[in-house]
Design an enzyme around this catalytic site. Structure first.
Site, PDB file in Angstrom:
ATOM      1  N   TYR A  42      68.153  17.160 -25.550  1.00 29.98           N
ATOM      2  CA  TYR A  42      67.672  16.687 -24.212  1.00 29.98           C
ATOM      3  C   TYR A  42      69.056  16.445 -23.418  1.00 29.98           C
ATOM      4  O   TYR A  42      69.421  16.701 -22.537  1.00 29.98           O
ATOM      5  CB  TYR A  42      66.735  15.652 -24.315  1.00 29.98           C
ATOM      6  CG  TYR A  42      66.575  15.134 -22.955  1.00 29.98           C
ATOM      7  CD1 TYR A  42      65.495  15.967 -22.312  1.00 29.98           C
ATOM      8  CD2 TYR A  42      67.060  13.938 -22.389  1.00 29.98           C
ATOM      9  CE1 TYR A  42      64.838  15.320 -20.897  1.00 29.98           C
ATOM     10  CE2 TYR A  42      66.542  13.567 -21.120  1.00 29.98           C
ATOM     11  CZ  TYR A  42      65.626  14.311 -20.380  1.00 29.98           C
ATOM     12  OH  TYR A  42      65.293  13.755 -19.214  1.00 29.98           O
ATOM     13  N   SER A  94      69.635  13.263 -15.461  1.00 28.72           N
ATOM     14  CA  SER A  94      69.143  12.062 -16.511  1.00 28.72           C
ATOM     15  C   SER A  94      70.272  11.188 -16.643  1.00 28.72           C
ATOM     16  O   SER A  94      71.504  11.658 -16.460  1.00 28.72           O
ATOM     17  CB  SER A  94      68.529  12.364 -17.742  1.00 28.72           C
ATOM     18  OG  SER A  94      68.419  11.565 -18.536  1.00 28.72           O
TER      19      SER A  94
HETATM   20  N1  LIG Z   1      60.254  10.334 -17.403  1.00 30.57           N
HETATM   21  C1  LIG Z   1      61.643  10.034 -17.513  1.00 30.57           C
HETATM   22  O1  LIG Z   1      62.197   8.752 -17.982  1.00 30.57           O
HETATM   23  C2  LIG Z   1      62.847  10.756 -17.234  1.00 30.57           C
HETATM   24  C3  LIG Z   1      64.177  10.386 -17.048  1.00 30.57           C
HETATM   25  C4  LIG Z   1      65.314  11.208 -16.696  1.00 30.57           C
HETATM   26  C5  LIG Z   1      64.858  12.418 -16.452  1.00 30.57           C
HETATM   27  N2  LIG Z   1      63.707  12.898 -16.401  1.00 30.57           N
HETATM   28  C6  LIG Z   1      63.393  14.338 -15.899  1.00 30.57           C
HETATM   29  O2  LIG Z   1      62.551  14.332 -14.839  1.00 30.57           O
HETATM   30  C7  LIG Z   1      62.008  15.629 -14.960  1.00 30.57           C
HETATM   31  C8  LIG Z   1      60.492  15.655 -14.825  1.00 30.57           C
HETATM   32  O3  LIG Z   1      59.970  14.814 -15.998  1.00 30.57           O
HETATM   33  P1  LIG Z   1      58.678  13.996 -15.939  1.00 30.57           P
HETATM   34  O4  LIG Z   1      59.065  12.752 -16.452  1.00 30.57           O
HETATM   35  O5  LIG Z   1      58.016  13.792 -14.298  1.00 30.57           O
HETATM   36  O6  LIG Z   1      57.938  14.418 -16.836  1.00 30.57           O
HETATM   37  P2  LIG Z   1      56.204  14.906 -16.838  1.00 30.57           P
HETATM   38  O7  LIG Z   1      56.123  15.580 -18.315  1.00 30.57           O
HETATM   39  O8  LIG Z   1      55.488  14.096 -16.381  1.00 30.57           O
HETATM   40  O9  LIG Z   1      56.285  16.146 -15.678  1.00 30.57           O
HETATM   41  C9  LIG Z   1      56.952  17.385 -16.243  1.00 30.57           C
HETATM   42  C10 LIG Z   1      56.236  18.672 -15.509  1.00 30.57           C
HETATM   43  O10 LIG Z   1      57.177  19.938 -15.497  1.00 30.57           O
HETATM   44  C11 LIG Z   1      56.254  20.863 -16.004  1.00 30.57           C
HETATM   45  N3  LIG Z   1      56.914  21.897 -16.959  1.00 30.57           N
HETATM   46  C12 LIG Z   1      57.827  21.640 -18.228  1.00 30.57           C
HETATM   47  N4  LIG Z   1      58.215  22.712 -18.638  1.00 30.57           N
HETATM   48  C13 LIG Z   1      58.096  23.458 -17.812  1.00 30.57           C
HETATM   49  C14 LIG Z   1      58.260  25.133 -17.617  1.00 30.57           C
HETATM   50  N5  LIG Z   1      59.074  25.854 -18.516  1.00 30.57           N
HETATM   51  N6  LIG Z   1      57.906  25.575 -16.346  1.00 30.57           N
HETATM   52  C15 LIG Z   1      57.238  25.049 -15.478  1.00 30.57           C
HETATM   53  N7  LIG Z   1      57.048  23.738 -15.417  1.00 30.57           N
HETATM   54  C16 LIG Z   1      57.174  22.982 -16.634  1.00 30.57           C
HETATM   55  C17 LIG Z   1      55.250  20.106 -16.821  1.00 30.57           C
HETATM   56  O11 LIG Z   1      54.103  21.106 -17.125  1.00 30.57           O
HETATM   57  C18 LIG Z   1      54.961  18.918 -16.231  1.00 30.57           C
HETATM   58  O12 LIG Z   1      54.022  19.080 -15.240  1.00 30.57           O
HETATM   59  C19 LIG Z   1      62.522  16.366 -16.059  1.00 30.57           C
HETATM   60  O13 LIG Z   1      63.627  17.060 -15.969  1.00 30.57           O
HETATM   61  C20 LIG Z   1      62.933  15.319 -16.959  1.00 30.57           C
HETATM   62  O14 LIG Z   1      63.870  15.621 -17.938  1.00 30.57           O
HETATM   63  C21 LIG Z   1      62.547  12.146 -16.770  1.00 30.57           C
END
Ligand SMILES: NC(=O)c1ccc[n+]([C@@H]2O[C@H](COP(=O)([O-])OP(=O)(O)OC[C@H]3O[C@@H](n4cnc5c(N)ncnc54)[C@H](O)[C@@H]3O)[C@@H](O)[C@H]2O)c1
Length: 289
Positions: A181, A168
């Site tokens: 986080y 991130s």
């Molecule tokens: N959305 C943003 O702005 C953003 C920014 C930087 C980084 N990220 C990172 O991107 C990645 C994906 O996030 P996203 O935004 O797509 O979120 P999201 O919530 O849309 O999707 C995350 C998915 O991970 C699954 N998940 C969560 N905990 C889990 C576990 N213990 N075991 C298995 N599956 C699990 C959830 O069920 C969900 O389907 C994450 O690592 C997040 O930190 C997101």
């Protein structure tokens, strides 16, 4: 062994059908077997679609059984090769389970997108509890550690593989109200750099994508806390505008395209890198007019 392989409807790749359904095959990952964690929603789901377009054979993992089954089903119906596996990445038996299932299904593991993550509480540091802090570290760091710990030996024995972890902009900056986080995401980048120093001689590359503000449920939930009463879709765009000179949040596919590149041989000399996919946020934070 915990975790379950969700039955597939049509595990065989049907390329003419994929083309017909709008998935244009470019074949950069033809027949590569790739595990994607957190594939039920957001960035993982969007990336899975791109990897299918590139010809990969996918084992999709998520703790949300229904969401991951739906993702796999939609790719199968479009002619892709995707299997769903319900597992929590914090459960070592479940991680061993999806590693074994991928090997059994495909005979190899060429790629891993260690992407599952949670946002954690959006609160000042002084209000944080140990339990909340540990729960975020557990998913975002231990979950990635376990995935690497089980998949790397398979790749080492094959002498090849590519891993992408989702960091991130919080891997590189101390952003307010998200201590657990940000600490977890700093650690993910540290893990990637360290593993890079060991994995290279084994023919295995590892990198991180560092997304900025991406329009997914995770960020919508965060913005609801920061801006109560504001439409979450709008809140996400405002958050994007506040950090990116491009003036908007990313679509999850925009992160997926970079992850797909890193998983492919097109990135054969990219190793140990944290690649921002943040619309210029890290480059310009604090410097914009
Ligand atoms: N959305 C943003 O702005 C953003 C920014 C930087 C980084 N990220 C990172 O991107 C990645 C994906 O996030 P996203 O935004 O797509 O979120 P999201 O919530 O849309 O999707 C995350 C998915 O991970 C699954 N998940 C969560 N905990 C889990 C576990 N213990 N075991 C298995 N599956 C699990 C959830 O069920 C969900 O389907 C994450 O690592 C997040 O930190 C997101």
């Amino acid at each position: 062994m915990t975790g379950t392989l969700v039955p597939s409807i049509n595990p065989d790749v049907d390329k003419p059908r994929m083309r017909k359904r709008g998935i244009v095959l470019t074949g950069r990952l033809e027949n590569r077997s790739i595990i994607v964690t957190g594939a039920g929603n957001g960035i993982g789901q969007a990336t899975a679609r791109i990897l299918a377009r590139e010809g990969a054979r996918l084992l999709l993992v998520d703790k949300d059984k229904q969401a991951v089954a739906l993702t796999a089903e939609s790719l199968q119906q479009a002619g892709g090769d995707a299997r769903a596996f319900a597992a929590d990445v914090t459960d070592e038996d479940a991680v061993a389970g999806f590693t074994a299932a991928a090997l059994e299904s495909f005979g190899a593991i060429d790629g891993l997108f260690a992407n599952a993550g949670i946002g954690g509480a959006v609160i000042p540091f002084a209000e944080r509890t140990e339990a909340e802090f540990r729960s975020v570290i557990d998913v975002n760091l231990i979950g990635v550690f376990l995935s690497l710990r089980h998949v790397l030996p398979v790749m080492y024995s094959a002498g090849r593989g590519s891993i992408v972890c989702t960091g991130s902009i919080g891997s590189a900056r101390g952003l307010p109200l998200t201590a657990a986080y940000n600490a977890s995401k700093h650690a993910v980048l540290g893990l990637v750099r360290t593993v890079a120093s060991e994995a290279g001689p084994h023919g295995v590359r590892i990198n991180a994508v560092l997304p900025g503000m991406v329009d997914t449920q995770m960020l919508r939930t965060t913005t609801t806390v920061l801006a109560p009463g504001v439409d979450p879709a709008l809140g996400v765009q405002e958050a994007g505008k506040s950090v990116s000179p491009i003036g908007r949040a990313a679509r999850p596919e925009e992160v997926g395209e970079v992850a797909a590149f890193l998983l492919s041989d097109a990135a054969s000399y990219v190793h140990g890198a944290g690649i921002p996919v943040d619309g210029g946020a890290l480059a310009t934070m604090g410097n914009r007019p």
